[in-house]
Design an enzyme around this catalytic site. Structure first.
Site, mmCIF file in Angstrom:
data_model
loop_
_atom_site.group_PDB
_atom_site.id
_atom_site.type_symbol
_atom_site.label_atom_id
_atom_site.label_comp_id
_atom_site.label_asym_id
_atom_site.label_seq_id
_atom_site.Cartn_x
_atom_site.Cartn_y
_atom_site.Cartn_z
ATOM 1 N N GLU A 135 0.845 -1.187 0.000
ATOM 2 C CA GLU A 135 0.000 0.000 0.000
ATOM 3 C C GLU A 135 0.886 1.244 0.000
ATOM 4 O O GLU A 135 1.918 1.280 0.670
ATOM 5 C CB GLU A 135 -0.885 0.017 1.247
ATOM 6 C CG GLU A 135 -2.048 -0.951 1.192
ATOM 7 C CD GLU A 135 -3.279 -0.350 0.539
ATOM 8 O OE1 GLU A 135 -3.210 0.815 0.094
ATOM 9 O OE2 GLU A 135 -4.306 -1.045 0.473
ATOM 10 N N LEU B 149 -18.354 -1.858 -0.883
ATOM 11 C CA LEU B 149 -18.794 -2.806 -1.892
ATOM 12 C C LEU B 149 -18.898 -4.217 -1.323
ATOM 13 O O LEU B 149 -18.150 -4.592 -0.413
ATOM 14 C CB LEU B 149 -17.817 -2.820 -3.072
ATOM 15 C CG LEU B 149 -17.526 -1.491 -3.765
ATOM 16 C CD1 LEU B 149 -16.584 -1.726 -4.930
ATOM 17 C CD2 LEU B 149 -18.800 -0.816 -4.225
ATOM 18 N N TRP C 280 -17.788 -7.704 -1.952
ATOM 19 C CA TRP C 280 -16.723 -8.323 -2.742
ATOM 20 C C TRP C 280 -17.158 -9.729 -3.180
ATOM 21 O O TRP C 280 -16.596 -10.748 -2.799
ATOM 22 C CB TRP C 280 -15.425 -8.379 -1.947
ATOM 23 C CG TRP C 280 -14.804 -7.007 -1.780
ATOM 24 C CD1 TRP C 280 -15.385 -5.795 -2.052
ATOM 25 C CD2 TRP C 280 -13.486 -6.722 -1.312
ATOM 26 N NE1 TRP C 280 -14.514 -4.777 -1.776
ATOM 27 C CE2 TRP C 280 -13.338 -5.317 -1.323
ATOM 28 C CE3 TRP C 280 -12.427 -7.494 -0.880
ATOM 29 C CZ2 TRP C 280 -12.163 -4.675 -0.918
ATOM 30 C CZ3 TRP C 280 -11.264 -6.869 -0.470
ATOM 31 C CH2 TRP C 280 -11.130 -5.478 -0.497
ATOM 32 N N ASP D 270 -8.530 -4.114 -9.125
ATOM 33 C CA ASP D 270 -7.949 -3.452 -7.962
ATOM 34 C C ASP D 270 -7.052 -4.401 -7.164
ATOM 35 O O ASP D 270 -7.047 -5.610 -7.370
ATOM 36 C CB ASP D 270 -9.084 -2.936 -7.077
ATOM 37 C CG ASP D 270 -8.655 -1.823 -6.139
ATOM 38 O OD1 ASP D 270 -7.471 -1.445 -6.163
ATOM 39 O OD2 ASP D 270 -9.516 -1.333 -5.386
ATOM 40 N N GLU E 69 -1.508 -5.928 -4.085
ATOM 41 C CA GLU E 69 -0.292 -5.607 -3.336
ATOM 42 C C GLU E 69 -0.246 -6.232 -1.948
ATOM 43 O O GLU E 69 0.743 -6.068 -1.239
ATOM 44 C CB GLU E 69 -0.141 -4.092 -3.195
ATOM 45 C CG GLU E 69 -1.185 -3.421 -2.325
ATOM 46 C CD GLU E 69 -2.485 -3.112 -3.043
ATOM 47 O OE1 GLU E 69 -3.451 -2.719 -2.376
ATOM 48 O OE2 GLU E 69 -2.549 -3.272 -4.273
ATOM 49 N N ARG F 271 -3.553 -1.089 -10.237
ATOM 50 C CA ARG F 271 -2.718 -0.146 -9.491
ATOM 51 C C ARG F 271 -1.438 -0.795 -8.981
ATOM 52 O O ARG F 271 -0.422 -0.124 -8.823
ATOM 53 C CB ARG F 271 -3.490 0.459 -8.326
ATOM 54 C CG ARG F 271 -3.694 -0.448 -7.120
ATOM 55 C CD ARG F 271 -4.377 0.292 -5.984
ATOM 56 N NE ARG F 271 -4.488 -0.510 -4.771
ATOM 57 C CZ ARG F 271 -5.111 -0.104 -3.673
ATOM 58 N NH1 ARG F 271 -5.683 1.084 -3.641
ATOM 59 N NH2 ARG F 271 -5.166 -0.870 -2.607
ATOM 60 N N ASP G 47 -4.729 5.478 -4.535
ATOM 61 C CA ASP G 47 -5.570 6.308 -3.667
ATOM 62 C C ASP G 47 -4.850 7.546 -3.148
ATOM 63 O O ASP G 47 -4.400 7.594 -2.000
ATOM 64 C CB ASP G 47 -6.056 5.463 -2.480
ATOM 65 C CG ASP G 47 -6.860 4.259 -2.927
ATOM 66 O OD1 ASP G 47 -7.311 4.238 -4.081
ATOM 67 O OD2 ASP G 47 -7.034 3.327 -2.118
ATOM 68 N N HIS H 209 -13.539 9.997 -10.113
ATOM 69 C CA HIS H 209 -13.857 9.117 -8.984
ATOM 70 C C HIS H 209 -14.527 9.965 -7.916
ATOM 71 O O HIS H 209 -14.058 11.064 -7.604
ATOM 72 C CB HIS H 209 -12.589 8.461 -8.435
ATOM 73 C CG HIS H 209 -12.844 7.235 -7.598
ATOM 74 N ND1 HIS H 209 -13.776 7.196 -6.573
ATOM 75 C CD2 HIS H 209 -12.285 6.002 -7.637
ATOM 76 C CE1 HIS H 209 -13.774 5.995 -6.020
ATOM 77 N NE2 HIS H 209 -12.886 5.245 -6.654
#
Length: 858
Positions: A307, A457, A459, A566, A569, A620, A637, A706
């Site tokens: 992150e 959301l 998932w 998305d 990581e 990302r 982000d 966004h």
């Protein structure tokens, strides 16, 4: 080979944490001496490497009477076309290969990781060179030498394809000592190493470091240091006559050795250090997508996917984020998409192969030291006369993305949430303001769940027909207007016990099919994500890929033509995987595997539907070779902030650093993503920030909005008539250079050059250009943008670089021409009129201006 073991500590459960965590501890730069066999390599000599490269060995001779050691020497690598230019060289008299056995400690908390050096077992402080060999094809074909060559080439000897000869192999010894606790004895460790240089193509030389057998001896510690020297090609010790003995080990002494090594798997090197020369004024660029720095001289750069953090050093948000969640604030070096690659202002470039954690130590003016957390190291040294040459060479090997379809380049990608009614309402508004739209990106297509932090959301990657009632009609209506629908997914699955209208439960399906990552107990690894737990797909299991592609097929079957892929990581360092591979290496490789699954599906779908434009997904997280698989990146982000390390400024740095590092297609969320709305801490997207970010992103490859994590707290493009009008203006500004954008996309797929470029790529010798960070950038080579990235500013300082072409720049709004080079000018830039310049007389500039007039914004 050294065993890989980690001391792992979890920090998820702590509610109060150190708001100022220290940087992860790593060993300081290692200084080791170099000596060589004066009978075998006492004279300067050149060695050919393949057809295109040359290695020079130059000894440094000492005074034989005062110092019977022939110490020093250095290596220098050059291309045959420029023999006087070293593209890689060692520091005279200093070791270029070192090793160490060190305990590895890992801290982990919600996608943030810190890898630390713990107890040091031993470190090599002396390197010798015994032989420098030129190897030809006939040498490798001699079966009698198979054992020796296995040591030279490591595991790659039997399955390696050798195309360019000769290969150069350098061998010698590394020396280490460690005192035995509670004893006057010490352990002496001697290790043979092999350093291999092989031409890979006309612009690349590969290097590798492998270690041979480890020899251990117990010695009685002398009262002063021993000195190594060579005589008649044999190693001797220069030492006091008394209090010294070397002897073979009996049973008890072997126990002492085992106790010294502590039986922690550290009887062999698990760190490799490669040290080479640099110059004081040499600037370093690259290292993947970086957000705080464009240039890295003087820093230690860790290469670990994770992150990016919330704030990354900007205050007070970093303090607050670290306080409530361990290390979640991040720092200047944390990033979703690092890469062990750099290029310099001296046109030198190098990258590591493999997926080990590594650190590039640039803290000394005269050298670079690369630390690889593993028992061997591999990489490549690149030749090029310009940054463009180096990017082309680099991306030729790591891979380049396919061209983006024209549909996603044609207008705004409108990020929306809220269900069918909300989308139709905003669409009506956008039509009223004549906004060119390429797609609606609906991340909440799976439905929303209420948690203590707001709406999140589900998932579970299927359409929520209640949230998006009349979905088919909505998709058809948008398609009739040449507007695509995009969605969202990631490689994690959440339990859906609380979702009443689900059709399938993907979490339970994946559990039943043994498709989730497991923990050390063999149980399904549940990871905490804000307010709920998730399981992560084990992408090292081939059956997972096939299964997830079927989920993507269902997405596309319901009308979706693109998606955000998305995360990627957060693979835990202590995960147990189907492949059984090293967890740190798998952690860095996981983003590439995630992109590969998505890309394979896109390619398979394209073969079945050749009449349609391609699907698109964007990611990302990434690593060195992600561009081979990912079609498009976005920067993750950012804060809804003007601050330097995490906000609008960092989005520019991320765009430019990733472009230098082989990621040609990248963009950020317009307005940023991460907001905070608490009584004592507020980060809300202002109207001014949103408008300036629109102007900035009108010059990225994709123009996408966004709403952010706090939609009701943020200014949105649909908030009022001024924001809608400005959004329309910026979308048309973006549309006006579509013809050039398509050219640049095609160029990127063939040459690896980014659409948005740091000026260094085209003006590498301009010292002022070398120090630019977020202040300005190029689009291709013919458009220059100087964005407003500071609150309340109505003008900018534009720098016009030195150029051998002697070209001038035309300001698109006023028509003023700037003929001078190497100077700075203040340029007015009120909202709606960002400082944008085109090369005077260029076809690109003329076409851009013509389209601006056609759209009535000039």
């Amino acid at each position: 080979m050294a065993q890989t073991q980690y001391k792992n500590s979890k920090k998820h459960h702590k509610h109060i944490n150190n708001p100022f965590p220290s940087a992860p501890k790593s060993l300081p730069l290692i200084h080791s001496k170099l000596s060589f066999n004066d009978e075998k390599i006492s004279h300067s000599r050149d060695f050919s490497i393949g057809e295109n490269f040359n290695l020079t060995w130059a000894p440094t001779n000492g005074d034989e009477e005062k110092q019977p050691t022939t110490r020093g020497g250095y290596l220098s690598l050059s291309h045959q076309s420029e023999l006087d230019k070293a593209i890689w060289s060692t520091v005279p008299g200093e070791a270029f290969i070192s090793g160490a056995a060190v305990e590895t400690e890992v801290e982990e908390s919600r996608g943030s990781f810190a890898i630390k050096d713990g107890e040091v077992m031993f470190i090599s402080r002396h390197q010798t060179i015994e032989k420098i060999l030129s190897l030809y094809k006939s040498d490798l074909e001699l079966e009698s030498k198979g054992r020796e060559y296995n040591a030279i080439f490591g595991d790659s000897y039997t399955d390696h394809e050798w195309n360019h000869f000769p290969i150069v192999a350098i061998t010698g010894l590394l020396f280490c000592t460690k005192n035995v606790p509670k004893s006057r004895k010490r352990l002496s460790v001697t290790v043979q190493y092999w350093f291999l240089l092989e031409q890979k193509n006309s612009t690349q030389v590969s290097f590798s470091v492998n270690f041979g057998e480890y020899n251990y001896k117990l010695e009685t510690r002398p009262p002063q240091k021993s000195k190594f020297y060579y005589k008649s090609s044999k190693l001797h010790l220069r030492r006091p006559r008394s209090y010294f003995s070397v002897f073979s080990m009996n049973y008890k002494e072997e126990e002492q050795v085992n106790e010294t090594l502590n039986l922690k798997g550290f009887g062999e090197f698990n760190r490799v250090y490669v040290t080479f020369a640099s110059e004081t004024d040499e600037r370093f660029y690259g290292f993947g997508e970086q957000f705080s720095c464009m240039e890295f001289k003087g820093k230690k750069v860790p290469i670990l996917v994770q992150e990016q953090g919330i704030g990354r050093g900007d205050q007070p948000i970093t303090f607050a984020a670290n306080l409530v969640s361990h290390r979640s604030g991040g720092d200047w070096s944390t990033t979703y998409a690092p890469s062990p690659f750099y290029m310099t202002s001296k046109m030198r470039s190098l990258y590591l192969e493999g997926y080990n954690y590594s650190i590039f130590d640039l803290t000394k003016n005269d050298r670079v030291q690369v630390q690889v957390y593993g028992s061997h190291a591999k990489g490549r040294i690149l030749f090029g006369s310009s940054p463009v040459d180096l990017i082309e060479s680099y991306t030729e090997t790591i891979g380049r993305p396919p061209p983006l379809p024209n549909w996603i380049l044609s207008g705004a990608v409108v990020g929306m949430q809220g269900g069918t009614g909300a989308v139709r309402q905003v669409w009506d508004q956008l039509q009223d303001f004549d906004v060119p739209i390429s797609a609606f990106w609906l991340q909440d297509w799976v439905g929303q769940r209420k948690t203590i932090i707001g709406s999140q959301l589900w998932w579970n990657w299927e359409l929520d027909h209640m949230h998006y009632y009349g979905w088919k009609e909505l998709v058809n209506d948008l398609t009739d207007h040449n507007i695509r629908v995009m969605a969202y997914c990631n490689p994690c699955l959440a339990p859906t016990d609380g979702k009443a209208n689900k059709i399938r439960n993907f979490f339970e399906e994946a559990k039943a099919k043994e498709m989730l990552v497991r923990d050390e107990k063999g149980e399904h690894y549940l990871m905490s994500n804000t307010c709920f737990d998730v399981g992560m797909l084990d992408l090292t299991n081939p059956t997972v890929n096939t299964w997830f592609k079927s989920i993507l097929q269902e997405m596309v079957d319901c009308g979706i033509r693109g998606w955000m892929a998305d995360f990627g990581e957060g693979l835990p360092i202590d995960a147990h995987l189907y492949s059984g591979e090293d967890p740190i290496e798998a952690h860095n490789r996981y983003p590439e595997m995630w992109a590969q699954v998505n890309r394979e599906f896109v390619e398979e779908w394209r073969l079945k539907h050749p009449e349609e434009e391609s699907l698109v997904f964007f990611v990302r997280a990434g690593f060195r070779e992600s561009s081979k698989w990912a079609m498009l990146f976005w920067e993750g982000d950012q804060m809804v902030s003007w601050q330097a390390n995490d906000g609008i400024k960092s989005s520019v740095i991320g765009l430019l650093s990733s472009g230098i590092s082989g990621i040609p297609f990248n963009h950020s969320d317009i307005g940023g993503y991460c907001g905070v709305d608490m009584p004592f801490l507020k980060y809300k997207r202002s109207e001014e920030l949103l408008m300036r970010w629109m102007e900035l992103n009108a010059f990225s490859v994709v123009f996408r909005t966004h709403e952010g994590n706090k939609p009701s707290s943020n200014c949105q493009f649909y908030s009022n008539k001024w924001t809608l009008s400005h959004f329309s203006r910026c979308a048309k500004l973006y549309k006006a250079w579509m013809f050039y954008r398509i050219q640049l996309v095609k160029e990127a797929t063939k040459r690896g050059l980014p659409v948005v470029r740091h000026l260094f790529l085209h003006y590498p010798h301009d010292k002022r250009v070398q120090s630019i960070t977020y202040q300005q950038f190029l689009v291709g080579a013919d458009i220059m943008v100087v964005p407003v990235v500071d609150k309340g500013k109505k003008s900018v300082n534009a720098y016009f670089p030195l150029s051998s072409e002697n070209h001038s720049w035309l300001h698109i709004w006023t028509g003023e021409v700037y003929n001078r080079q190497g100077f700075e000018a203040e340029v007015e830039a009120p909202v709606g009129y960002p400082a944008v310049f085109v090369k005077t007389g260029s076809e690109v500039g003329q076409g851009f201006l013509r389209n601006l007039k056609e759209f009535n914004i000039l």
